[in-house]
Scaffold this motif. Structure first.
Motif, PDB file in Angstrom:
ATOM      1  N   LEU A 152       0.621  -1.346   0.000  1.00 58.19           N
ATOM      2  CA  LEU A 152      -0.052   0.097   0.009  1.00 58.19           C
ATOM      3  C   LEU A 152       0.928   1.281  -0.068  1.00 58.19           C
ATOM      4  CD1 LEU A 152      -2.766  -1.086   2.629  1.00 58.19           C
ATOM      5  CD2 LEU A 152      -3.021  -0.836  -0.154  1.00 58.19           C
ATOM      6  N   GLY A 153       1.922   1.401   0.913  1.00 59.25           N
ATOM      7  CA  GLY A 153       2.970   2.348   0.903  1.00 59.25           C
ATOM      8  C   GLY A 153       3.571   2.507  -0.530  1.00 59.25           C
ATOM      9  N   PHE A 154       3.850   1.762  -1.196  1.00 59.51           N
ATOM     10  CA  PHE A 154       4.642   1.729  -2.654  1.00 59.51           C
ATOM     11  C   PHE A 154       3.733   2.344  -3.250  1.00 59.51           C
ATOM     12  CE2 PHE A 154       5.395   0.074  -6.671  1.00 59.51           C
ATOM     13  CZ  PHE A 154       6.755   0.357  -6.917  1.00 59.51           C
ATOM     14  N   MET A 155       2.287   1.938  -3.621  1.00 59.79           N
ATOM     15  CA  MET A 155       1.399   2.382  -4.451  1.00 59.79           C
ATOM     16  C   MET A 155       0.932   3.804  -4.242  1.00 59.79           C
ATOM     17  SD  MET A 155      -0.960  -1.181  -5.227  1.00 59.79           S
ATOM     18  CE  MET A 155      -1.201  -1.825  -3.639  1.00 59.79           C
ATOM     19  N   ALA A 156       0.778   4.154  -2.709  1.00 57.96           N
ATOM     20  CA  ALA A 156       0.132   5.405  -2.539  1.00 57.96           C
ATOM     21  C   ALA A 156       1.443   6.544  -2.916  1.00 57.96           C
ATOM     22  CB  ALA A 156      -0.180   5.418  -0.966  1.00 57.96           C
ATOM     23  N   ARG A 172      -2.111   2.383   6.760  1.00 54.14           N
ATOM     24  CA  ARG A 172      -3.191   1.844   5.904  1.00 54.14           C
ATOM     25  C   ARG A 172      -4.115   2.597   5.151  1.00 54.14           C
ATOM     26  NH1 ARG A 172      -2.555  -3.829   5.181  1.00 54.14           N
ATOM     27  NH2 ARG A 172      -4.853  -3.766   4.277  1.00 54.14           N
ATOM     28  N   MET A 173      -5.021   3.261   6.139  1.00 51.45           N
ATOM     29  CA  MET A 173      -6.111   4.074   5.443  1.00 51.45           C
ATOM     30  C   MET A 173      -5.607   5.145   4.730  1.00 51.45           C
ATOM     31  SD  MET A 173      -9.385   3.736   5.679  1.00 51.45           S
ATOM     32  CE  MET A 173      -9.624   4.644   4.126  1.00 51.45           C
ATOM     33  N   LEU A 174      -4.447   5.882   5.461  1.00 49.67           N
ATOM     34  CA  LEU A 174      -3.874   7.096   4.776  1.00 49.67           C
ATOM     35  C   LEU A 174      -3.652   6.637   3.208  1.00 49.67           C
ATOM     36  CD1 LEU A 174      -2.754  10.003   4.857  1.00 49.67           C
ATOM     37  CD2 LEU A 174      -0.737   8.701   5.430  1.00 49.67           C
ATOM     38  N   ALA A 175      -3.080   5.379   3.007  1.00 48.74           N
ATOM     39  CA  ALA A 175      -2.544   4.978   1.737  1.00 48.74           C
ATOM     40  C   ALA A 175      -3.562   4.687   0.796  1.00 48.74           C
ATOM     41  CB  ALA A 175      -1.540   3.638   1.822  1.00 48.74           C
ATOM     42  N   VAL A 211      -3.176  15.294   0.155  1.00 45.81           N
ATOM     43  CA  VAL A 211      -3.566  14.637   1.256  1.00 45.81           C
ATOM     44  C   VAL A 211      -2.850  15.018   2.424  1.00 45.81           C
ATOM     45  CG1 VAL A 211      -3.706  12.177   2.133  1.00 45.81           C
ATOM     46  CG2 VAL A 211      -4.450  12.593  -0.016  1.00 45.81           C
ATOM     47  N   GLN A 212      -3.363  15.295   3.724  1.00 41.63           N
ATOM     48  CA  GLN A 212      -2.966  15.864   4.907  1.00 41.63           C
ATOM     49  C   GLN A 212      -2.441  14.475   5.852  1.00 41.63           C
ATOM     50  OE1 GLN A 212      -4.379  19.069   6.964  1.00 41.63           O
ATOM     51  NE2 GLN A 212      -4.945  20.083   5.082  1.00 41.63           N
ATOM     52  N   ALA A 213      -1.091  14.730   6.376  1.00 36.83           N
ATOM     53  CA  ALA A 213      -0.776  13.930   7.591  1.00 36.83           C
ATOM     54  C   ALA A 213      -1.566  14.304   8.698  1.00 36.83           C
ATOM     55  CB  ALA A 213       0.654  13.795   7.749  1.00 36.83           C
ATOM     56  N   SER A 214      -1.680  13.483   9.801  1.00 28.59           N
ATOM     57  CA  SER A 214      -2.426  13.772  10.863  1.00 28.59           C
ATOM     58  C   SER A 214      -1.790  13.699  12.132  1.00 28.59           C
ATOM     59  CB  SER A 214      -3.762  13.271  11.157  1.00 28.59           C
ATOM     60  OG  SER A 214      -4.530  13.512  12.368  1.00 28.59           O
ATOM     61  N   TRP A 215      -0.467  14.970  12.180  1.00 26.26           N
ATOM     62  CA  TRP A 215       0.303  14.661  13.212  1.00 26.26           C
ATOM     63  C   TRP A 215      -0.603  15.255  14.724  1.00 26.26           C
ATOM     64  CZ3 TRP A 215       0.763  18.880  16.261  1.00 26.26           C
ATOM     65  CH2 TRP A 215       0.388  20.222  15.922  1.00 26.26           C
ATOM     66  N   VAL A 216      -1.702  15.763  14.500  1.00 27.94           N
ATOM     67  CA  VAL A 216      -2.506  16.114  15.861  1.00 27.94           C
ATOM     68  C   VAL A 216      -2.801  14.774  16.573  1.00 27.94           C
ATOM     69  CG1 VAL A 216      -4.414  17.207  16.648  1.00 27.94           C
ATOM     70  CG2 VAL A 216      -3.396  18.035  14.694  1.00 27.94           C
ATOM     71  N   PHE A 230       3.668   7.402   2.545  1.00 32.13           N
ATOM     72  CA  PHE A 230       2.286   6.582   2.570  1.00 32.13           C
ATOM     73  C   PHE A 230       1.147   7.472   1.804  1.00 32.13           C
ATOM     74  CE2 PHE A 230       4.581   3.805   5.384  1.00 32.13           C
ATOM     75  CZ  PHE A 230       4.112   2.629   5.037  1.00 32.13           C
ATOM     76  N   GLY A 231       1.596   8.507   1.141  1.00 35.16           N
ATOM     77  CA  GLY A 231       0.779   9.296   0.461  1.00 35.16           C
ATOM     78  C   GLY A 231       0.590  10.599   0.679  1.00 35.16           C
TER      79      GLY A 231
END
Length: 364
Positions: free
Chosen positions: A31-35, A273-276, A288-293, A306-307
């Motif tokens: 998933l990480g590779f594809m995202a 997984r869900m992020l990707a 697409v934003q990362a959720s560091w919060v 991962f995307g």
């Protein structure tokens, strides 16, 4: 599985059935590779953006009583508050002094405040010159119900008073089964989409979110993403997608599901997984934003592989997630270091992803 991977790396759109197959069969590395392939196709330069802003919750009084929320106060609760103009001004000036370009303005569904209150608040805030990213679809639907006006009329009046863009809050999972269990007094999935479509038609840009990891099924996660992708096909009005896992601490939902031991938080593994999968499926979303919060800085760094291409906000102030016991905080300098250490170039942006200034200027 290889056929799906080939489609993704070729820039082709996957179907809902293929999404569910990936969710069931693909491992985290695949998933990480594809995202990451999707991310690199959309953003070939190794730039990671972020915005300096502040969450301002103008009231915690709310009639929705969502079972997943640890922040709200019931209307009869004497501890419920509505921010004064003096408090608003102090928060905004503090944000601007830290280089902030916008505020994220959201609040509970207050039963007594008229539409004129929100218009006056917007005009007052707009006089400071800051971008107002405010009022999620459930709030807009609430204003329409109280005022007797259509959603379009409410949005037109809010825009005239100074509203610049709309956050994607209140989406949770865009499935009515889930919404009826979690927040029966909040707008339906169709109503959430209708607010966003109307806003896009009026020329406003918005973001989209998803809160996952509670009572929803994988099919309902797909329904959520499909609704967003379909609307983006029609309007191209979304600037970004932000997924984050449910934070169960101090919430009625967690207590109801697991009365004895509490509800387990989604793992970093489940989040990535869900992020990707989101990055792969939402091929028409630029960002697409990362959720560091919710995930903390180290997982947010991993998110960039991962995307995710955006680190989100500095969150000078954040109250809703904090009420669930999660207290991650990052300064602009810390975000820039995290992005640089991950091998990317940090770039401050505005809500519409316009760069704020050149990196060379920032480093001087």
């Amino acid at each position: 599985m290889q056929q799906i991977a080939d489609k993704i790396t070729a820039g082709e759109r996957i179907s809902g059935a293929e999404f569910l197959l990936l969710a069931d069969k693909a491992d985290l590395y695949q998933l990480g590779f594809m995202a990451n392939a999707v991310r690199k196709r959309l953003h070939p330069e190794p730039v990671v953006t972020y915005v300096i802003d502040r969450n301002i919750n103008y009231t915690d009084i709310c009639i929705s009583a969502c079972t997943f929320c640890a922040f709200y106060k019931a209307p009869e609760d004497p501890n419920g508050t509505v921010l004064s103009k003096e408090e608003l001004l102090h928060k905004i000036h503090e944000t601007q002094e830290l280089g902030g370009t916008q505020i994220l303005l959201q609040g509970g569904l207050h039963p007594d405040l008229p539409l004129e209150f929100y218009e006056d608040m917007l005009r007052f805030i707009k006089a400071t010159g800051i971008h107002i990213h405010g009022f999620s679809p459930p709030e807009v639907c609430h204003f329409a119900e109280l005022s007797g006006l259509s959603v379009q009329a409410v949005l037109e009046q809010l825009m005239a008073a100074g509203l610049d863009s709309i956050p994607g809050g209140g989406a949770e999972i865009l499935s009515d089964r889930v919404r009826e269990q979690l927040a029966p007094r909040k707008c339906s999935a169709d109503e959430w989409i209708a607010v966003m479509e109307t806003a896009h038609t009026l020329g406003m840009r918005t973001t989209a979110t998803m809160m996952f990891g509670h009572i929803e099924t994988w099919e309902e996660r797909l329904e959520h993403l499909q609704r967003l992708r379909d609307l983006q096909d029609r309007t191209s009005g979304f600037t970004a997608f932000i997924p984050w896992p449910f934070q169960p601490d101090n919430t009625a939902l967690a207590e109801a599901i697991h009365k004895d031991q509490g509800m387990e938080k989604a793992s970093a593994f489940a989040y990535l997984r869900m992020l990707a999968l989101s990055r792969i499926f939402l091929d028409n979303f630029a960002n697409v934003q990362a959720s560091w919060v919710t995930q903390g800085p180290k997982i947010a760094q991993l998110s960039l592989f991962f995307g995710a291409n955006d680190f989100g906000s500095t969150m000078i102030e954040e109250n809703v997630v904090a009420a669930a016991g999660v207290h991650f905080r990052l300064s602009e300098q810390e975000i820039r270091h995290l992005v640089t250490d991950a091998g990317f170039t940090p770039q401050q942006r505005l809500m519409d992803y316009t760069p704020v200034r050149q990196e060379a200027e920032q480093e001087q």
